[in-house]
Design a protein around this motif. Structure first.
Motif, PDB file in Angstrom:
ATOM      1  N   SER A  95      -6.672  -0.673   6.146  1.00  0.00           N
ATOM      2  CA  SER A  95      -6.489  -1.930   5.065  1.00  0.00           C
ATOM      3  C   SER A  95      -5.429  -2.786   5.227  1.00  0.00           C
ATOM      4  O   SER A  95      -5.340  -3.993   5.142  1.00  0.00           O
ATOM      5  N   MET A 114      -3.792   3.991  -2.087  1.00  0.00           N
ATOM      6  CA  MET A 114      -4.855   3.988  -1.324  1.00  0.00           C
ATOM      7  C   MET A 114      -4.937   5.284  -0.541  1.00  0.00           C
ATOM      8  O   MET A 114      -4.165   6.095  -0.609  1.00  0.00           O
ATOM      9  N   LYS A 172      -6.335  -6.299   3.232  1.00  0.00           N
ATOM     10  CA  LYS A 172      -6.355  -5.849   1.819  1.00  0.00           C
ATOM     11  C   LYS A 172      -5.191  -5.432   1.302  1.00  0.00           C
ATOM     12  O   LYS A 172      -4.937  -5.628   0.063  1.00  0.00           O
ATOM     13  N   GLY A 177       0.917  -1.227  -0.013  1.00  0.00           N
ATOM     14  CA  GLY A 177      -0.037   0.058   0.047  1.00  0.00           C
ATOM     15  C   GLY A 177       0.873   1.445   0.103  1.00  0.00           C
ATOM     16  O   GLY A 177       1.738   1.460   0.709  1.00  0.00           O
TER      17      GLY A 177
END
Length: 258
Positions: free
Chosen positions: A88, A80, A93, A39
């Protein structure tokens, strides 16, 4: 049984055996590298950002790709919203956050961090025609902007708003720092605060004025779920190897971090 039917049955059997790996000895296992989803903040130049063609770039992006090659895993970069990126990570995720994330006590309650790989302070910028000073900012005399969920926003909240120096309505928070800069240019705020390397990028690109530096000495680390201890060890080793390699200095020069 006629010849055509017999031949067809033989073909089916042979294909079945091939698919099951039963022809010519034992099946050879297919070796695949682990894949980790990384991320990032896609608006965090020079550490992580999205190019015009949609590809991810930046100091941290190239760093994690180098580490992946060195340590034997693949990466997928996932931009993100910053204010929800730790959630997340915790909810699986993504597998890590490698995007200039400051190690803070609050974040350490939810995730583990690698050893620090960078240190930054906070910078304040204004419009080129502005005459505000850092003393004005620290006294709560100007309209301030910052990215939501950032340590700049935390600093303003704790040191200006919570102390009563800056009225709550005089502090605006944004999804990304570039949106804060847009409001600065449009005179909706008087100054913006963010990590120094990122502010420096905007000063060069957009002709802003650096008001001053607030020394916070924040340490960047890679955030990883607490249960993923093997990945934490892997990333610590990867960062050590990167910093000991010529690639580290090459990246620092390439992204203006020298």
């Amino acid at each position: 049984m006629n010849a055509k039917l017999c031949a067809a049955l033989v073909a089916v059997v042979v294909l079945s055996l091939l698919a099951a790996g039963c022809m010519g000895g034992a099946e050879t296992p297919v070796s695949e590298k682990p894949l980790y989803i990384v991320g990032i903040d896609g608006d965090y130049k020079p550490f992580s950002y999205i190019e015009a063609d949609g590809s991810a770039a930046g100091f941290d992006v190239e760093s994690v790709r180098w580490i992946g090659e060195e340590m034997g895993f693949d990466v997928r970069i996932q931009p993100m919203a910053w204010d929800g990126i730790v959630t997340s990570l915790v909810t699986k995720k993504i597998d890590m956050v490698y995007s200039g994330m400051t190690i803070t006590p609050e974040r350490k309650e939810r995730v583990h961090f690698t050893e620090p790989y960078w240190i930054v302070n906070q910078a304040v910028a204004s419009r080129a025609d502005s005459d505000i000073t850092l003393d004005d900012v620290l006294a709560g005399k100007v309209l301030m902007g910052a990215q939501r969920g950032s340590t700049a926003a935390d600093y303003i909240q704790m040191n200006l708003i919570d102390t009563g120096l800056l009225p709550t309505n005089n502090f605006k928070q944004y999804e990304g720092f570039s949106l804060a800069v847009t409001d600065l240019e449009n005179k909706r705020v008087d100054a913006v605060m963010y990590d120094t390397p990122i502010v420096n990028e905007f000063i060069m690109e957009m002709g802003l004025r650096k008001v001053g530096i607030v020394e916070t000495n924040e340490e960047y680390g890679v955030a990883i779920r607490k249960e993923d201890t093997e990945l934490l060890t892997l990333m610590n080793e990867g960062i050590h190897r990167l910093q000991a390699s010529p690639k580290w200095e090459e990246l620092k020069v390439k992204y203006g971090l020298v």
